[in-house]
Design an enzyme around this catalytic site. Structure first.
Site, PDB file in Angstrom:
ATOM      1  N   HIS A  14       0.874  -1.182   0.000  1.00 52.86           N
ATOM      2  CA  HIS A  14       0.000   0.000   0.000  1.00 52.86           C
ATOM      3  C   HIS A  14       0.903   1.221   0.000  1.00 52.86           C
ATOM      4  CE1 HIS A  14      -3.080   2.858   0.571  1.00 52.86           C
ATOM      5  NE2 HIS A  14      -2.781   3.123   1.834  1.00 52.86           N
ATOM      6  N   ASP A  16       1.442   4.892   0.167  1.00 56.23           N
ATOM      7  CA  ASP A  16       1.164   6.306   0.436  1.00 56.23           C
ATOM      8  C   ASP A  16       2.319   7.113  -0.146  1.00 56.23           C
ATOM      9  OD1 ASP A  16      -1.184   5.890   2.271  1.00 56.23           O
ATOM     10  OD2 ASP A  16       0.346   4.813   3.408  1.00 56.23           O
ATOM     11  N   ASP A 126      -7.495   1.659   2.355  1.00 57.71           N
ATOM     12  CA  ASP A 126      -7.369   2.420   3.603  1.00 57.71           C
ATOM     13  C   ASP A 126      -8.156   3.717   3.545  1.00 57.71           C
ATOM     14  OD1 ASP A 126      -6.520   2.912   6.166  1.00 57.71           O
ATOM     15  OD2 ASP A 126      -4.585   3.729   5.590  1.00 57.71           O
ATOM     16  N   HIS A 352      -5.494  10.032   0.743  1.00 58.02           N
ATOM     17  CA  HIS A 352      -6.072  10.371   2.040  1.00 58.02           C
ATOM     18  C   HIS A 352      -5.071  11.030   2.966  1.00 58.02           C
ATOM     19  CE1 HIS A 352      -5.143   5.910   2.360  1.00 58.02           C
ATOM     20  NE2 HIS A 352      -4.286   6.432   3.213  1.00 58.02           N
TER      21      HIS A 352
END
Length: 921
Positions: A14, A16, A126, A352
């Protein structure tokens, strides 16, 4: 354990792009990870596949540094060993617009298609809660599934999973959107790292799999068990094949496979045949939890980011794209490549951890630059498109006013008829440096320009009330397409005036002229008075506003007789939480400006607008006490903190401008704050005193109903929620819509008055989550602004036009100076006209492949409606489309005698409808 159990182990990371490290530090780790991935795929044929987090921007980021690896990357993507798409980035769902989400899907599909077929995986690992229209967006994208980690089952500190309050019987469920669209929802019930770092050594592996198999079976509806081999920024597990061989040896009753999402979904579909799953409906916001881990207060972390994002989105989707489409109809090239660049730059702020404001300070500094860059592109596109349209508009109606006539065009790029007050800076006279005069002589000529004796008229010759501010001598320059830059000096004035009833997607023509033939022209009687009734009262045909000594005000809706009292009081509380969640100190009483004397003065009093300025000088605690930093350093979870506010006070200056326009059914508030305090939250309160158990809020392509009272499981004293353009409380015969620009957090207080509380500012000093990351810039010290509009109505925000007004409030006017010239377009030209009860206009653009016009609306109601669309230009084909702008079923059309084309299209409840128009050549 069933002997037919299959453990699907899916490798991923994941990613980010920025979070607890700045972008480039994460970027460097990404390059290393991708290098390792390519080497592993080449070395180990048993390492079957890797899911690249659902976002194609990873490819851009990697190839920016490693262009030499493109062929290897393409090879493994085409072989299906690296699975990419469907998104460009993994965005936050509540803080980004519907059109931004559609552009995200469009660009992700287009970029992935360069390598092969985009993965049809609805991936939200997420995302901090999910909006209700995601099932419809997925179905329109050809995706029948959604994988997600939040919204149904609670997650807590460091992503630990809690039992209880589970809304579905299994981790697999049917998720139904408000329009009836259904997808298979798959919750990462044990998080998207439940198969991370699988052990190779037998003893460790036995303990690992005994626990992991039990955990997955607890929630799974079938014997197809899902294990996510990865986590945030997780490096590649290079010995996974060996680890799975060990697992198979320990558990021969389980088939362990290095799987992928398509294979898992296929196997799951077979197992689910005839099996009944639970259904969840609409928004997934973790409302059946204790309320401490919803991360909803990211909506108020670093509010300035949300405001910049709202401006950027509105400028692109509601101004630049419609104007470029209108210019395209007049023969201009539609700049697809520039729009893609602007959207990509903007969307790089939409993950996010970025738009939510929950990263380290360096991340958000870079975001400001990206917002500016995207805006600069959008402004350039608006400039070029509006110039092209203005050049084509026939302004010769003003020729009779002589050579000094200065025409102005006002564009309404919203989907409804619009009235309001606009301003434009116009050049009365220019003197170019190329003429060879000395600069002092040019300055003298400009200074001598006479700006008196002029009036504003419309294209019918009617005089309008107009405010004129002489801006004096100004420097400027042209950048011609075929010549070197052309500097000049000019005499510039600012015109402010009211425009009325400009058609949707239309324009109106005005001019600042000398008095015609030297004869004074009287103002219309309606424009001769003032909206200022006394030093504390503003009033127009629909509203009356009276300001009290403490700066609060009453609002009388003259249509319904409803009086709203005590509006505009400010509330300040301590905040010992973090960028993710608000936490008020135990036992603290909120401070308010009720009874605090305010300085009130008249700011504007004209026939078209009046405004009062209210100043508060308010003593508030300077910060939290010293306990807070100790608790932050010790990683005390924010609900358990004991810190209080400091006894030391600082002055918080708040200036509020309340303005009322003659043609407006709403009152605007422009707020400026000089924030000198830390560790606090500032809100503005609007008591409605309306009886209602539910309220409505604007969400992505949906007006959503939400309960005033949270679920029984909810323990958090705060019940703040997300909004986009507005929130509304309505009773039987009256309602109040509170519209905003980039203020995305509100709460309906359980105070007996159904008060709407809108967060203006939240100051905190740490990131939060899994460690201690100080974020002093998240205190948001210094000048902050906020913009709101209160729109009372008769109880139905849709039928009254209140919601349309709220949507228009977010869209800036476009006003352009031009000259007197002939043209092919009449001032009353409207390329497209539409009407449909309950529909909201969303987008007008041009398809990159076909050149067709693409127009989108969404149904705000839960009832079917009929869309009637008229194109000024003859249309060869009209067809239903999807959000991916794919050609669908052709729609009936009717040609009119005047050459226009009429289309009638039924639209279902809560439906997002896109029509494609292929125009005749």
């Amino acid at each position: 354990m069933n002997r037919h159990t299959t453990a699907h182990v899916i490798s991923h990371t994941h990613w980010d792009r920025e979070w607890y490290l700045p972008y480039e530090k994460h970027h460097m780790r990404l390059v290393s990870l991708m290098d390792t991935l390519l080497d592993t795929l080449e070395r180990d044929q048993d390492y079957r596949s890797f899911y690249l987090d659902g976002q194609t921007i990873i490819l851009e980021d990697y190839l920016q540094v490693r262009p030499d690896q493109q062929k290897r990357l393409e090879q493994y993507i085409r072989e299906g060993r690296i699975i990419i798409g469907p998104w460009y980035i993994l965005q936050d769902a509540f803080l980004t617009s519907g059109e931004a989400n559609i552009r995200n899907m469009q660009i992700g599909h287009r970029d992935a298609a360069r390598y092969g077929i985009p993965a049809k995986i609805g991936y939200f690992p997420d995302t901090f809660g999910l909006v209700g229209q995601i099932p419809q967006l997925m179905v329109q994208s050809g995706i029948n599934n959604v994988f997600f980690g939040r919204g149904v089952k609670p997650t807590g500190f460091n992503n630990t999973v809690a039992d209880g309050g589970y809304e579905s019987s299994f981790s697999e469920m049917i998720w139904r959107g408000p329009d009836g669209s259904e997808v298979l929802g798959i919750l990462f019930a044990n998080w998207y790292s439940n198969g991370n770092e699988v052990p190779v050594e037998e003893q460790e592996a036995r303990s690992f799999w005994d626990r992991k198999l039990s955990d997955a079976e607890k929630y799974a509806a079938t014997n197809e068990l899902l294990y996510m081999n990865g986590c945030d920024h997780q490096p590649i597990q290079r010995d996974l094949a060996e680890a799975l061989r060990t697992a198979g040896k320990l558990h021969p009753e389980v088939q362990f496979i290095h799987s992928n999402f398509p294979d898992y979904l296929e196997a799951l579909a077979q197992q689910l045949q005839g099996k009944e799953l639970s259904s969840v409906q609409g928004e997934l916001r973790s409302q059946r939890t204790d309320g401490w881990g919803t991360l909803v207060n990211t909506a108020s972390a670093r509010v300035y980011l949300k405001q910049m994002n709202q401006r950027g989105q509105a400028l692109l989707e509601k101004v630049a794209e419609p104007l470029a489409a209108a210019a395209h109809l007049l023969g201009q090239r539609y700049p697809h490549h520039l729009f893609t660049y602007a959207w990509k730059t903007l969307m790089q702020n939409h993950p996010h951890d970025s738009i939510c404001g929950c990263s380290v300070d360096e991340v958000h500094r870079e975001m400001v630059t990206r917002f500016d860059k995207s805006r600069h592109v959008a402004e350039t596109l608006v400039e070029e498109s509006s110039r092209a349209i203005a050049d084509a508009v026939d302004t010769s109606v003003f020729a009779g006013y002589g050579e000094e006539a200065l025409p102005v065009i006002v564009f309404n790029t919203t989907g409804w008829v619009r009235s309001g007050t606009v301003s434009i800076d116009i050049d009365v006279e220019r003197h170019y440096f190329r003429d060879g005069r000395p600069l002092d002589e040019i300055a003298g000529l400009v200074e001598a320009v006479d700006v008196s004796g002029r009036i504003l008229v419309d294209s019918d010759g009617r005089r309008l009330a107009c405010g004129v501010e002489d801006l004096g001598t100004q420097f400027g320059y042209d950048l011609p397409d075929d010549r070197f830059r052309q500097p000049y000096m000019c005499r510039r004035v600012r015109l402010t005036f009211e425009v009325e009833q400009i058609p949707a997607l239309g324009m109106a023509l005005y001019a600042w002229v000398r008095e015609k033939h030297g004869k004074p022209q009287a103002l219309p009687a309606a424009a001769a008075g003032s909206l200022l009734k006394n030093q504390r009262t503003l009033e127009n045909e629909w509203l009356q506003i009276e300001v009290a000594d403490d700066g609060s005000f009453t609002l009388l809706d003259k249509k319904t007789g409803q009086l709203y009292r005590d509006l505009g009081i400010y509330e300040d509380t301590g905040d010992i939480g973090n960028e993710y969640m608000y936490r008020q100190p135990d036992g603290e009483q909120a401070l308010t400006t009720r009874g605090l004397a305010a300085e009130i003065q008249v700011l504007e009093a004209t026939p078209y607008r009046a405004a009062l300025q209210i100043k508060h000088r308010w003593e508030v605690p300077c910060s939290a006490d010293e306990v807070l930093e100790r608790e932050q350093r010790e990683l005390v979870w924010y609900p358990h903190r004991k810190a209080q506010r400091s006894n030391e006070l600082v002055t918080l200056d708040i200036t509020t401008v309340i303005s009322l326009s003659r043609s407006s059914a709403g009152v605007e508030l422009d707020i400026t704050m000089n924030n000198t305090a830390k560790d606090h939250r500032l809100r503005v309160l609007f008591p409605t005193d309306l009886e209602a158990d539910v309220h409505q809020a604007d969400s992505m392509f949906e007006i959503v109903d939400r309960d005033q009272t949270p679920a029984p499981e909810w323990e958090n004293p705060s019940n703040t929620q997300h909004q986009q353009a507005f929130v509304d409380v309505s009773g039987a015969n009256a309602g109040l819509t509170v519209a905003n620009r980039g203020l995305q957090e509100y709460e309906i207080l359980r105070d007996g008055r159904n008060t709407v509380a809108v967060t203006l500012l939240r100051s905190v000093g740490e990131l939060g989550d899994w460690g201690w990351f100080p974020t002093p810039e998240a205190q948001c010290l210094g000048r902050q602004t906020a913009n709101l509009k209160l729109i009372p109505h008769s109880g139905d925000g849709i039928a009254s036009g209140s919601y349309a007004d709220a949507y228009q409030y977010q869209v800036p006017w476009t006003v352009r100076q031009t000259d007197v010239h002939s043209g092919s377009v009449q001032p009353n030209y409207i390329p497209l006209q539409w009407e449909a009860p309950g529909l909201a206009f969303s987008s007008l653009k041009v398809n990159e492949k076909t050149g067709d016009l693409m127009i989108r609306w969404f149904n705000m109601t839960r009832e079917q409606t009929l869309l009637k669309l008229v194109s000024e230009r003859p249309v060869e084909q009209v067809y239903r489309s999807t959000i991916l702008e794919e050609r669908g079923q052709e729609t009936e059309r009717q040609s009119r005698d005047n050459g226009s084309t009429e289309v009638r299209q039924p639209v279902g409840p809560c439906e997002i409808v896109t029509l494609g128009l292929k125009l005749e050549n």
